[in-house]
Design a protein around this motif. Sequence first.
Motif, short mmCIF file in Angstrom:
data_model
loop_
_atom_site.label_atom_id
_atom_site.label_comp_id
_atom_site.label_asym_id
_atom_site.label_seq_id
_atom_site.Cartn_x
_atom_site.Cartn_y
_atom_site.Cartn_z
N GLU A 1 7.86 -4.01 4.09
CA GLU A 1 8.23 -2.85 4.93
C GLU A 1 9.65 -3.01 5.46
O GLU A 1 10.46 -2.08 5.41
N GLY B 1 12.31 -2.48 2.71
CA GLY B 1 12.29 -1.22 1.97
C GLY B 1 11.68 -1.34 0.59
O GLY B 1 11.98 -0.54 -0.31
N LYS C 1 14.95 0.01 -7.77
CA LYS C 1 14.73 0.45 -6.39
C LYS C 1 13.27 0.28 -5.99
O LYS C 1 12.36 0.63 -6.73
N GLY C 2 13.08 -0.28 -4.80
CA GLY C 2 11.72 -0.46 -4.29
C GLY C 2 11.07 -1.74 -4.75
O GLY C 2 10.00 -2.10 -4.25
N CYS D 1 15.24 -6.46 -3.56
CA CYS D 1 16.08 -6.36 -2.36
C CYS D 1 17.07 -7.52 -2.38
O CYS D 1 16.66 -8.69 -2.37
#
Length: 550
Positions: free
Chosen positions: A357, A360, A421-422, A425
């Motif tokens: 969380e 991201g 993406k997602g 990170c």
Amino acid sequence: KETAAEVKPEAVEAGKETATEVKPEPAKADKETAKEVKQRAVKAVSKKVKPGAAKAVKIEEPKEAYATPRKSVVFIGSECYPFVKTGGLGDVMYSLPKALVKQNCDVKVIIPRYKCIPEEYQKKMVYKGSFNMDLCADGRSFYVGIMEYVWDGVVYDFIDNEEFFSSGNPYISLVDDIPKYCFFAKAALAALNYLDWVPDIIHCHDWQAALTPVFLRTMFEKTKLSGAKTILTIHNLRFQGIYDIPKIRYWSGLPDYVFNKDALKEGQRDANMLKGGLTYCNIITTVSHTYAGEIQTPYYGEKLDAHLRYHSGKLRGIVNGIDYDIWNTKTDSRLYVNYDNSDVLDKKKENKRSLQEELGLAQDDHKFVIGLISRLTNQKGLDLVNSIMSQIMDEHTQVVVLGTGDSEYENSFRYYENAYKGNVCSNIMYDETRAHRIYAGADAFLVPSQFEPCGLTQLIAMHYGTVPIVRETGGLKDTVEPYNMYSNTGNGFTFDRYEAGLLLDAINRAKTLYFTGREYWDKMVQRDMEKNLSWDNSAKQYKDLYLELG
């Protein structure tokens, strides 16, 4: 800035004893065994007990009944947490002395008083004295101040000189650092002389302190320090303090005979400070048994392999530990949720969800999260990661990166974050809190190093219940036992040759066990948390080494 000419309180020549003689405690008391301590305690109590009342008195064991004789040890190095730290050396200079206090050692740590040391520590330092010290070949002298701070049973002495240590960074460039650490290596010995503190062992760390054994056996050989034994620990052989002979001869003031091919001379015209220290010290240690063998080969030896093979009789390998006061899942205030071995399987899931969380990432318990906390350089195996990243990433995998380094790798990981993406990170920075949370929230931890003298990240990962995936080199090989599917033993997943395909295979083996043999994965997590990775074992080995030296 104060110059040597302006500051001349209590002028004392380096290497000469001070006028004030401080009488130390009798040596006999320092050598008491645990048995003698106990007998003395019992005798003292029995004198106070009246006849007939013996049954009513409980004779308590002495609180500090040590099994081995007391040793006095001074650590000399260029950095020490929390005052100044740029890498693993700072952690060792902080944690090992603390652990040695528990092994019946009287420990002093000597480091430079850099201007970048936080004010909260600077204001607690106590002035212990100062003097002028001859340093250079032309007789040039410099001010040496001694500031002291006592913490956790360890005495920290800071060598003060504005001319050398006023920079905001401990390491600038070789042209600046060579004079600085020639001064420091000699000033540390001169400070011990001035304080009349004569250790049994002088334990030096890396090239910055490597001239200390050379000074001791040459310019300090007729002082009270001459009976001390010296140990030089190699934390990373790549850094050696090499510069041309005239410069090091001038700034050290060392006699010409030490600049020969068996001591400081390197090639035709250079001097190597680390090489000189290796020649003159009594014992060489490095930070893992495997690395001690590797550095005697041309591939890992950084051009000192022949020299190290020659001195192999005094070379030892002792693995580092981690500080359980800092790295403790039960008390770590940086974690989302604290846990221990009894509830790690449930609480790690909570840490994982919170990490996803915060960063991201898609919040999904079934994702396999791989953590990577590292300097982003070739040494750390990131060229291998780059070549297989597209094959690592699938619908079941997430990758979290934390660190800074070469722009090539910083930009690569920024690209991967955008491309996946997602699920990726990339934190191109260093953040201590985020590091703790990655250790607790990831399922697996990647350390594919080209070489790794010891490595601390894999130790922390295991202690936090995160399964390491490592290359079998240096301390990684010594601390991570490869998983055996037939006997259900081991602490992680390993590969031997430095090849991208073998790294990918190790990651895929880890994924396979995670998704298809979760019961065995969970048992490995618990095994890793049970493993004793503290400094206790390492400190005991160092104490045994000190006793071996006499």
